[in-house]
Structure formats: structure tokens, C-alpha cells
Design a protein around this motif. Sequence first.
Motif, short mmCIF file in Angstrom:
data_model
loop_
_atom_site.label_atom_id
_atom_site.label_comp_id
_atom_site.label_asym_id
_atom_site.label_seq_id
_atom_site.Cartn_x
_atom_site.Cartn_y
_atom_site.Cartn_z
N MET A 21 0.82 -1.18 0.00
CA MET A 21 0.00 0.00 0.00
C MET A 21 0.87 1.26 0.00
N LEU A 22 1.97 1.20 0.75
CA LEU A 22 2.85 2.36 0.80
C LEU A 22 3.40 2.70 -0.58
N PHE A 23 3.80 1.68 -1.31
CA PHE A 23 4.34 1.89 -2.66
C PHE A 23 3.28 2.51 -3.56
N LEU A 24 2.06 1.99 -3.52
CA LEU A 24 0.98 2.53 -4.34
C LEU A 24 0.66 3.97 -3.96
N GLU A 25 0.62 4.26 -2.68
CA GLU A 25 0.36 5.63 -2.24
C GLU A 25 1.42 6.59 -2.79
N GLU A 26 2.67 6.18 -2.75
CA GLU A 26 3.75 7.03 -3.27
C GLU A 26 3.63 7.21 -4.78
N MET A 27 3.28 6.15 -5.48
CA MET A 27 3.09 6.27 -6.94
C MET A 27 1.98 7.26 -7.26
N LEU A 28 0.85 7.12 -6.59
CA LEU A 28 -0.29 8.00 -6.85
C LEU A 28 0.03 9.44 -6.48
N GLU A 29 0.78 9.63 -5.40
CA GLU A 29 1.16 10.98 -5.00
C GLU A 29 2.00 11.66 -6.08
N ARG A 30 2.72 10.86 -6.84
CA ARG A 30 3.58 11.38 -7.90
C ARG A 30 2.88 11.42 -9.26
N GLY A 31 1.57 11.15 -9.27
CA GLY A 31 0.80 11.27 -10.50
C GLY A 31 0.81 10.03 -11.39
N ALA A 32 1.34 8.92 -10.90
CA ALA A 32 1.40 7.70 -11.71
C ALA A 32 0.06 6.96 -11.66
N SER A 33 -0.06 6.00 -12.55
CA SER A 33 -1.21 5.10 -12.53
C SER A 33 -0.70 3.71 -12.17
N GLN A 61 -1.86 -0.76 -11.94
CA GLN A 61 -2.77 -1.91 -11.98
C GLN A 61 -2.55 -2.66 -10.68
N VAL A 62 -3.62 -3.00 -10.00
CA VAL A 62 -3.54 -3.76 -8.76
C VAL A 62 -4.18 -5.12 -9.03
N PHE A 63 -3.42 -6.17 -8.79
CA PHE A 63 -3.89 -7.54 -9.00
C PHE A 63 -4.25 -8.14 -7.64
N LEU A 64 -5.43 -8.73 -7.56
CA LEU A 64 -5.84 -9.45 -6.37
C LEU A 64 -6.01 -10.92 -6.72
N PRO A 65 -5.60 -11.80 -5.82
CA PRO A 65 -5.70 -13.23 -6.10
C PRO A 65 -7.11 -13.77 -6.04
N TRP A 95 -5.85 -0.71 8.12
CA TRP A 95 -5.40 -0.47 6.75
C TRP A 95 -6.56 -0.41 5.76
N ARG A 96 -7.75 -0.84 6.14
CA ARG A 96 -8.87 -0.94 5.20
C ARG A 96 -9.17 0.40 4.53
N SER A 97 -9.19 1.48 5.27
CA SER A 97 -9.53 2.79 4.67
C SER A 97 -8.47 3.19 3.65
N ARG A 98 -7.22 2.86 3.91
CA ARG A 98 -6.15 3.19 2.95
C ARG A 98 -6.30 2.37 1.68
N VAL A 99 -6.62 1.09 1.84
CA VAL A 99 -6.83 0.22 0.68
C VAL A 99 -8.01 0.74 -0.13
N ASP A 100 -9.10 1.05 0.53
CA ASP A 100 -10.29 1.56 -0.17
C ASP A 100 -9.98 2.85 -0.92
N ARG A 101 -9.23 3.75 -0.29
CA ARG A 101 -8.88 5.03 -0.92
C ARG A 101 -8.03 4.80 -2.18
N ILE A 102 -7.07 3.89 -2.10
CA ILE A 102 -6.22 3.61 -3.26
C ILE A 102 -7.04 3.01 -4.39
N LEU A 103 -7.86 2.03 -4.07
CA LEU A 103 -8.62 1.36 -5.12
C LEU A 103 -9.72 2.24 -5.71
#
Length: 115
Positions: free
Chosen positions: A1-13, A15-19, A34-42
Amino acid sequence: MLFLEEMLERGASAQVFLPFPYDQFVQTSVGPGWRSRVDRILADPRVTLVTLQGAAPDTGLETAFRACADAVAQAAIRLARGLEDEPTLVAVWDGGAGDGGGGTFDAVRAWEGTG
């Protein structure tokens, strides 16, 4: 989640894969608080969610997570080749074996094994 948050903060897009389906993934893999952070990212429009079909936690977590890591690797290879580039693995990992099969340790080993 931390990596995705940093990517989004920098304007990147991303793909998130779930099993397996999201609700099952949250029950299995998202720790308390962590649920609220996951929800916000997705919910971010720059994030595309890919859920593997046919996998579920009750079929074996290791199998489901390995299938997911393989799907990520195959998507990365297709994307890189489409850009006429070589795929490169970037892993947020402590170098340890983890707490079960199918995690980052196995994904890195599989990637290295493909050359």
C-alpha cells in the motif's frame, strides 16, 4: 500500500492484482487499520483493479498468491515488450522468506528463474 500511495502521490497510474475477490482479500490480507487506505487507493481513477478468476482463499493461499504473482509478471512482460523494452522487477521486500508461500520471496525467485 505504501508503494501505491507514493506512486499516486507522484501522479502515476497502477494496476492492482488481487488473487481473489476484494472482500475475501481484505479478510485474508489487510491488517487492522489499513482498510480505509486500501479503499482510498482502489477508488482512485488511476488505479485499475484486476481480480483473478477461479482462485479463492479456501483453495489454498499459497496457490492463489503464486497465481497472482504470475499474473503480475506476465502483465509486466507484455507491457514491456509492447514498449519494446525489457521488463524489470521492482519489489518492496525485506529479503526474507516471509510468512508463507506465494509471497514476495517466491515472486522474486520466480522472476529470477525466468532470466
